[in-house]
Design a protein around this motif. Structure first.
Motif, PDB file in Angstrom:
ATOM      1  N   ASP A 154      55.003  52.576  78.972  1.00  0.00           N
ATOM      2  CA  ASP A 154      56.035  52.660  77.942  1.00  0.00           C
ATOM      3  C   ASP A 154      55.015  53.432  76.872  1.00  0.00           C
ATOM      4  N   TYR A 155      53.721  51.904  77.071  1.00  0.00           N
ATOM      5  CA  TYR A 155      52.767  52.595  76.261  1.00  0.00           C
ATOM      6  C   TYR A 155      52.429  53.550  76.091  1.00  0.00           C
TER       7      TYR A 155
ATOM      8  N   THR B 215      54.061  56.665  76.844  1.00  0.00           N
ATOM      9  CA  THR B 215      55.259  57.352  75.364  1.00  0.00           C
ATOM     10  C   THR B 215      54.696  56.921  73.899  1.00  0.00           C
ATOM     11  N   THR B 216      54.510  55.738  74.152  1.00  0.00           N
ATOM     12  CA  THR B 216      54.073  55.227  72.171  1.00  0.00           C
ATOM     13  C   THR B 216      52.513  56.060  71.946  1.00  0.00           C
TER      14      THR B 216
ATOM     15  N   LYS C  67      52.453  59.103  73.455  1.00  0.00           N
ATOM     16  CA  LYS C  67      52.444  60.458  73.077  1.00  0.00           C
ATOM     17  C   LYS C  67      53.055  60.752  71.604  1.00  0.00           C
TER      18      LYS C  67
ATOM     19  N   HIS D  10      43.888  56.305  77.746  1.00  0.00           N
ATOM     20  CA  HIS D  10      45.608  55.042  77.746  1.00  0.00           C
ATOM     21  C   HIS D  10      45.296  54.892  79.590  1.00  0.00           C
TER      22      HIS D  10
END
Lengths: 297, 311, 332
Positions: B203-204, B206-207, B209, B222
């Motif tokens: 998920d991070y 996507t965060t 991005k 990342h």
């Protein structure tokens, strides 16, 4: 992501009624590499079993012939060695040794690893410390040196080779089992089994072992491959299967002397090892993907 | 942190004690009769008996072991029965050769595997990925010493580009280092790929991005920072393999390192040499494992916190 | 009608997997007014998160494919933007708060670094200056500045969600997407986080798309509500309209399955059946198989959104009959 979750729920619904094993098998069959690997392994097992029907050990495998050091031709597909023995015949005949050593050492290591690993994982405390310390020690000696010492101690034979190789497999099986047991022991369904008053051995047998099977099945496949390589390494060092038995590593050790003049003596036994291990690795990768579909995609 | 290191160093002591115990007794049983190895063949029984008494070989094994361990602490690990040279000194003479081979192999492996692993992961399920993975699969499926033989056949025998035996210059290092390095590279590529695939899905990412970070930045800042943890673990786990691989490559290419020393000594039943070399290998491996664990702490703040908490 | 900050028209998003094509979003149309908060409500799997990711053009691809439609953000179509424009838009114009604060933060970077990154990327200032700004952001969401040097694992769930909010608001975006921002949190923390978001949005004059399955949250925070089912909007209108004169049978079902304190004796009425498999959506209205009012016509064609007065729209064939009323409304 919520969408993906739905997919898996729906997929589960679709396959309701099929057992997990069938489902795994279906996914395994979808993997082309795994199928090729499995087909090759079946062929090898047939070859290993029928070696004696095709060749005579005394004449073809360990005998002599006039066709000294011939390069590969239609008569001798893989050429002949310094004693005129057909390398193709020896490679085919040698299949059994690699398979027996690979499977045997893994089976031995699996039994030891399963027992020690589940003891350590389930009871923790003293057992855990004992098993983990033993693992630490084995981990800090390069495997091959340990194996050489063990073979030296027990005398050169296929049996001591099996023992030597099984030790390094046992440590990895113990580690996997311990980790799996420890995760599963903490799961709620195991606690609920306890709450229902099931005896410990039943919990281990019914709930814990089946649930740590997948990583172990995968490791078994991969370990057979790596033990075949280790066995050939030991034979190459001269502490494995003795001459004139056509174990592939032993053949490489013999061929090494003639690498300049008769390179085929080195090429073909090595290719045999490589393709065998490749087939096992393809199967192992296929099994891993089939058992744990989350990992794929 | 320092306390953690000290604790780990203390933990090494029982490991080394137990290893030495096992190896010592194993070699006492497996090794030959040292007296016959040292004295000329025509030595009298009396001469043999004198030497035996002098070397303390008539004492119980436990006493011999205690004496050996006392020597170990002061750095006296005995002398080779075959060459008569000091064990520790011989080991130390050979060590740089093995370190050079193992180190350069590791460099070769990392240069190839880390970029290839990332590249295949980013192109997952395309022909680029498949090609890379097929190479890696072949790499992990072949015996490393056989790869060495094949490289020797091509580069030394056929094309006569590189020397194949001995250690008379830097060019002698090329083939052994390539042999061990390529084998390792295949393994690490597979781990790097799966580590990267795992990280990409987090998920991070996507965060990151969603913050507006570019694709490059998301992957290399990342992603890689997180993927480095399992990659270093994989490399750390391979040190045993580096030693094994180097040992075999040393035999194939007649490289005068520790591996060859051990195998030759075992062949000659040179008990003090084998016992000493294996114990020293064990100490070396323990130190390397500790260093690897400390590298994790630099990479992963969660592990760093764990070390500090545990004291 | 007031100006719109976001207008999605006929959006279609599919996930093309080995097992088949998952039709996640099937012609979704909705809009969010400036300085308004729209609640997007629906069951798990209705396509809410995919809608949110589409607005940032971040649908994971492969397997996700945006098949058609447009997403206009302040008049500019997100789906036509270049990579550069997208990077500029993300975080700067539109920011997103993610569902699970436990996984949304990078475990190997300090929270200060993570907040500062956003500022540094968009305002082209040095990391050091950005870090100072990050500390201010932390203070704004109620975390001590000194904790900027800590890593995510050192924070509790609620605190992490505050950090995620700080990251989202770091560049003062005009539009905020909040994907179930409170679902993963404890009830007491939920209220705190919600209050904080409400306060910050009002203070900064922002618009928000709040994704949730909690109708209570919607009533508390949102001006408008859109109800989503199997990748389509079935009902949209102001919170007042949707709550007080519910029009769609699905929305009615959602309300009926809520426990009601006033009528404790009454049994809950769950919606029967399950969400359809997004790989094999039924013909016609996707809700028809579960709908107590369904008729033959419902299985034939997909209902279009029709205006029911004011800003209230509903997609249901039942209203072909002008006298149709939901039971909920008929009873009182």
């Amino acid at each position: 992501m919520s969408e993906k979750k739905t997919v898996s729920v729906e997929t589960l619904n679709e396959y309701k009624g099929r057992s997990l094993a069938q489902e795994t098998w279906r996914r395994f069959l979808k993997n082309k590499g795994a199928i090729v690997g499995m087909a090759f392994m079946i062929l090898l097992v047939i070859l290993a079993c029928s070696g004696d029907l095709i060749y005579d050990f005394q004449v073809d495998i360990t005998g002599f012939s006039a066709d000294l050091s011939e390069s590969p031709s239609l008569d001798h597909l893989f050429g002949t060695d310094q004693l005129g023995r057909d390398i193709f015949a020896r490679v085919i005949y040698g299949t059994r040794y690699s398979l027996i050593i690979g499977v045997g050492s893994v089976a031995l290591g699996l039994v030891v690893g399963l027992i020690t690993g589940s003891l350590a994982g389930f009871y923790g405390g003293f057992w855990d410390q004992l098993v983990m310390r033993a693992n630490d020690i084995l981990y800090s000696i390069p495997n091959i040196m340990l194996a050489v010492v063990i073979v030296q101690l027990l005398g050169k034979s296929i049996g001591s080779l099996l023992v030597a190789l099984s030790i390094s497999s046992a440590t990895s099986f113990a580690k996997i089992t311990r980790a799996a047991v420890m995760t599963i022991r903490g799961q709620e369904y195991v606690e609920s089994a306890y709450a229902m008053g099931l005896p410990t051995w039943k919990i281990i047998l019914k709930h814990i072992i089946p649930n740590c099977l997948s990583p172990i099945i995968v490791q078994v496949t991969l370990a057979i491959g790596s033990n075949i390589i280790s066995a050939s390494s030991l034979s190459f060092l001269g502490v494995g299967v003795p001459i004139p038995i056509p174990e592939w590593g032993t053949m490489l050790a013999e061929g090494r002397t003639y690498i300049v003049s008769e390179p085929w003596m080195c090429i073909f036994p090595g290719l045999a090892i490589m393709f065998t291990v490749l087939a096992l690795n393809l199967m192992g990768d296929g099994l891993r993907d089939a058992l744990d579909p989350k990992l794929k995609r | 942190m320092i306390r953690y290191v000290l604790k780990r160093l203390l933990f090494m002591i029982p490991t080394i004690l137990l290893t030495s115990l096992i190896i010592f007794f194993a070699m006492k049983i497996a090794g030959g009769d040292p007296v016959k190895q040292i004295l000329p063949e025509n030595a009298t029984v009396e001469q043999q008996e004198n030497l035996r008494e002098e070397m303390g070989l008539n004492d119980p094994l436990v006493v011999q072991y205690a004496r050996y361990m006392a020597g170990l602490i002061t750095g006296d690990m005995g002398e080779s029965y075959v060459t008569g040279k000091d064990v520790l000194q011989t080991f130390m003479e050979r060590l740089p050769m093995t370190l050079a081979l193992g180190g350069s192999a590791l460099i070769v492996a990392c240069i190839i595997s880390v970029p290839l692993g990332i590249y295949t992961a980013l192109n997952q399920n395309t022909w680029k990925d498949t090609t890379g993975m097929v190479f890696a699969l072949f790499g992990v499926s072949m015996p490393n010493f056989w790869l060495g033989l094949m490289l020797m056949l091509l580069f030394a025998v056929k094309w006569k580009l590189l020397p194949s035996q001995g250690a008379e210059g830097p060019e002698y290092l090329v083939l052994p280092a390539l042999t061990v390095g390529l084998g390792l590279a295949a393994l690490i590529t597979r781990t790097t790929r799966s580590a990267m695939l795992d990280v990409i899905r987090q998920d991070y990412m996507t965060t990151a991005k969603a913050k507006g970070a570019s694709h490059r930045r998301v992957i290399y800042y990342h992603g890689l920072k997180n993927a480095m943890i399992p990659i270093v673990t994989a490399i750390g786990m391979q040190f045993s393999l580096v030693m094994t691989g180097s040992a075999l490559a040393e035999v194939v290419f007649s490289w005068p390192g520790i591996g060859r020393l051990v195998f030759e000594s075992i062949d000659k039943r040179d008990e003090p040499m084998v016992t000493g070399a294996i114990i020293l290998c064990c100490i070396l491996m323990s130190i390397i494992n500790l260093v690897v664990d400390l590298i994790y702490a630099f990479l992963d703040p969660r592990i760093k916190a764990q070390y500090s908490n545990k004291g | 009608m007031s100006e719109k900050i976001l207008e999605i028209k006929d959006l279609v998003v599919h996930f093309e997997t080995d097992d088949g094509c998952v039709k996640a979003i099937n012609g979704l149309t909705l809009s969010v007014g400036k300085e308004k908060t729209l609640g997007l409500v629906g069951e798990t799997g209705a396509g809410k998160t995919t809608t949110a990711l589409s607005i940032l053009n971040l649908v994971p691809s492969p397997p996700g494919v945006i098949k058609g439609g447009s997403i206009e953000l302040d008049g500019k179509d997100v789906l036509q933007m270049s990579d550069k424009e997208l990077e500029h838009m993300r975080g700067n114009d539109v920011a997103m708060i993610f569902q699970d604060p436990m996984t949304a933060l990078n475990p190997v970077l300090t929270v200060g670094e993570q907040i500062a990154e956003s500022i540094m990327l968009h305002e082209h200032i040095s990391m050091k200056d950005a870090f100072e700004r990050a500390k201010e952001m932390l203070k704004m969401v109620g975390i001590a500045e000194s904790r900027a040097y800590d890593y995510p694992h050192q924070f509790s769930g609620g605190m992490r969600q505050r950090v995620v909010i700080a990251i989202a608001l770091a560049c003062q975006p005009n539009f905020l997407i909040a994907d179930e921002p409170t679902t993963a949190l404890d009830v007491t923390i939920q209220a705190q986080v919600l209050d904080l978001m409400k306060e910050l949005i009002e203070k900064n004059h922002m618009s928000m798309l709040l994704i949730t399955h909690d109708l209570g949250v919607v009533a508390e925070v949102c001006n408008d509500v859109a109800v989503m089912y199997a990748g389509r909007i079935v009902e949209i209108g102001s919170t007042e309209e949707v709550f007080n004169s519910t029009r769609h049978p699905y929305t009615e079902g959602l309300f009926d399955s809520l426990p009601n304190l006033k009528e404790q004796g009454e049994e809950l009425v769950p919606i029967k059946g399950m969400m359809p498999d997004p790989m094999r959506l039924p013909e016609g209205c996707t809700f028809a198989p579960r709908c107590p009012y369904a008729t033959e016509a419902c299985t034939q064609t997909v209902p279009e959104l029709r205006k029911m007065g004011g800003t209230h729209f509903v997609a249901c064939h039942a209203y072909d009959d002008p006298s149709f009323r939901l039971r909920r409304n008929a009873n009182g």
